[in-house]
Scaffold this active site. Structure first.
Site, short mmCIF file in Angstrom:
data_model
loop_
_atom_site.label_atom_id
_atom_site.label_comp_id
_atom_site.label_asym_id
_atom_site.label_seq_id
_atom_site.Cartn_x
_atom_site.Cartn_y
_atom_site.Cartn_z
N ASP A 1 0.86 -1.19 0.00
CA ASP A 1 0.00 0.00 0.00
C ASP A 1 0.89 1.24 0.00
O ASP A 1 1.77 1.38 0.84
CB ASP A 1 -0.87 -0.05 1.27
CG ASP A 1 -1.79 1.16 1.38
OD1 ASP A 1 -1.93 1.87 0.38
OD2 ASP A 1 -2.36 1.36 2.46
N GLU B 1 -2.88 0.13 -4.30
CA GLU B 1 -2.77 -1.05 -3.43
C GLU B 1 -2.74 -2.31 -4.28
O GLU B 1 -3.44 -2.40 -5.28
CB GLU B 1 -4.02 -1.16 -2.54
CG GLU B 1 -4.02 -0.28 -1.33
CD GLU B 1 -5.31 -0.46 -0.57
OE1 GLU B 1 -5.53 -1.55 -0.02
OE2 GLU B 1 -6.11 0.49 -0.56
#
Lengths: 79, 412
Positions: free
Chosen positions: B9, B112
């Site tokens: 992320d 992500e």
């Protein structure tokens, strides 16, 4: 050393093995010959590829030329 | 040896990417070091915080706040406009880089993704996570959080533990210690609607939820309750999806002004469909389900969809069907945001011919192809529909990279 990131006109040799060698560039109506390339490497900041050339001028001053692959633009980055 | 899943992320993605890009093009400032946000254009009513720096976070600014609220919380806030080309390129480059470690990389959203490793033990995986994190920092100039675990849910939870620039693990046996003390709204899929419902039951932490009576949760929150109950126990049955063919194509836009009459709304639908249908044809697909979504000026949201008796990629067909959907569902309240999307996609190469199609469909399809070619060659607005001539409306609305906040899919 000052950061410029200014697009410039450059004469360069594109060697058959894929190497790029800047020869001369124009800065404020003045032609500057690249005396010596100290080192070159590829930077990939945020995925934007640029080939960086660290060059020597007058035997002591260091400046950086950058060739942006995506846009095919040469930049005088630092002088 | 079971699979290891990593969740990667990007920390304050849009902001980090903008900052790294600014450094590359020679800006002396680093927007990560000051209270700053990436925010849309307020004039076009896109004025919300898309991403914030750590300093801005300390002022209590949250993603999704309006820029006005943000400025009230932090008077000398620096607002930087977004640059979607940079973000898309950064996202692609990161994906390419991660692919050198594992062929199994699943994109979850623009910033992500999940990675799967099959032949690796836990110690190695932690070492690898640290090395990936450091390499990303060095090569691309921004920081990421990496969560390591045995399934996607736990990996994602681990990635969110502490930011920025950290690696965390959350293996099933660490669940009680690491995940259960967290507030229940931190659990994936527990949002602002579910949180008050759980709080009313006296459930405040993830541990409370895990130890609650399953039947109670199940009766009250139905299937969603069963899902989050399983999540609280770290159970996640989702499989690892290889890069899947696209499932739907859609465009939406917050409008510059509230729309109050149907004729104008239809015109806006047309401009969205022009874009969506173009993207659909570009992908070489045809669709069978069309849908429309409307958000009114009070932020109430409705959507409606319909299955067609045939597959199509024709702008006109999609437009007509969406208009009829719109007329059926619209309650005459002023509209703030509109969206269209098409799904149930099929490859366009082989098609069942249909007798239900409009007589002009075939002609229109050929026309669409010609229009696409003209637009490709001479620019998006080289040829436009007559209704848009001399009007304030854009002939093509939405696009990719989109002017909207690219949302996260809610299914793991």
């Amino acid at each position: 050393m000052k950061i410029l990131n200014q697009p410039i006109k450059v004469m360069a040799i594109f060697h058959p093995d894929g190497k790029i060698q800047p020869i001369r560039f124009r800065l404020d109506e003045e032609a500057v010959t690249v005396e010596k390339i100290i080192k070159s490497y590829e930077e990939k900041l945020v995925g934007n590829k640029r080939v960086v050339f660290v060059c020597l001028h007058n035997g002591k001053d260091i400046y950086e030329l950058k060739y942006e692959i995506d846009s095919s633009i040469w930049f005088l980055f630092k002088k | 040896m079971s699979d290891i899943i990593m969740h990667v992320d990007v920390n304050s993605a849009f902001l980090s990417w903008t900052a790294a890009y600014e450094q590359q093009i020679g800006f002396e400032r680093d927007i990560r070091e000051v209270a700053s946000v990436i925010g849309g254009n307020e004039e076009n009513r896109h004025g919300i915080v898309l991403s914030k720096s750590m300093k801005a976070k300390q002022y209590g600014i949250k993603t999704g706040n309006s820029l006005m609220e943000a400025r009230q919380m932090c008077p000398n806030l620096l607002v930087v406009p977004p640059n979607y080309q940079v973000y898309v390129r950064a996202s692609k480059a990161l994906l390419e880089f991660l692919n050198t470690f594992s062929p199994d990389v699943e994109i979850f959203s623009i910033d992500e993704c999940f990675m799967r490793f099959t032949d690796i033990n836990r110690e190695q995986s932690i070492k690898l996570a640290y090395s990936i994190k450091e390499q990303v920092k060095q090569i691309f100039g921004y920081t990421v959080n990496i969560g390591v675990s045995t399934n996607k849910l736990l990996a994602k939870m681990a990635g969110d533990f502490e930011k920025p620039d950290k690696c965390h693990t959350c293996f099933p046996e660490e669940l009680k210690e690491k995940m259960w003390p967290l507030p229940v709204e931190d659990l994936f899929m527990v949002g602002r609607r579910t949180q008050p419902k759980l709080n009313r039951l006296g459930i405040y932490t993830i541990g409370d939820l895990a130890n609650a009576d399953f039947n109670l949760i199940s009766t009250l929150l139905k299937s969603h309750g069963r899902l989050i109950y399983a999540y609280a126990h770290g159970h996640d049955v989702s499989t690892f999806k290889p890069p899947a063919p696209i499932k739907s194509v859609g465009n939406s836009s917050t409008l510059k002004f509230d729309v109050e009459n149907a004729e104008k709304a239809h015109t806006i639908i047309l401009s969205l469909v022009e874009m969506t249908a173009w993207r659909l044809r570009e992908a070489g697909m045809v669709c069978r389900v069309v849908s429309v979504s409307i958000k009114d000026s009070n932020f109430a949201y409705i959507s409606h969809q319909k299955k067609l008796p045939y597959f199509t990629d024709c702008t006109n067909d999609i437009y007509k069907n969406i208009c009829s959907l719109f007329d059926r569902v619209w309650d005459k309240k002023s509209i703030r945001q509109m969206g269209v999307s098409v799904s149930d996609l099929e490859d366009a190469k082989f098609q069942q011919l249909s007798i239900f199609k409009d007589r002009n469909s075939l002609n229109n399809e050929t026309l669409d192809k010609v229009i696409d070619k003209i637009r490709e060659k001479y620019g998006d607005t080289a040829i436009i529909r007559g209704v848009f001539a001399n009007r304030d409306l854009q002939p093509l609305l939405g696009g990719y990279p989109d002017d909207e906040y690219p949302g996260m899919s809610n299914i793991l």
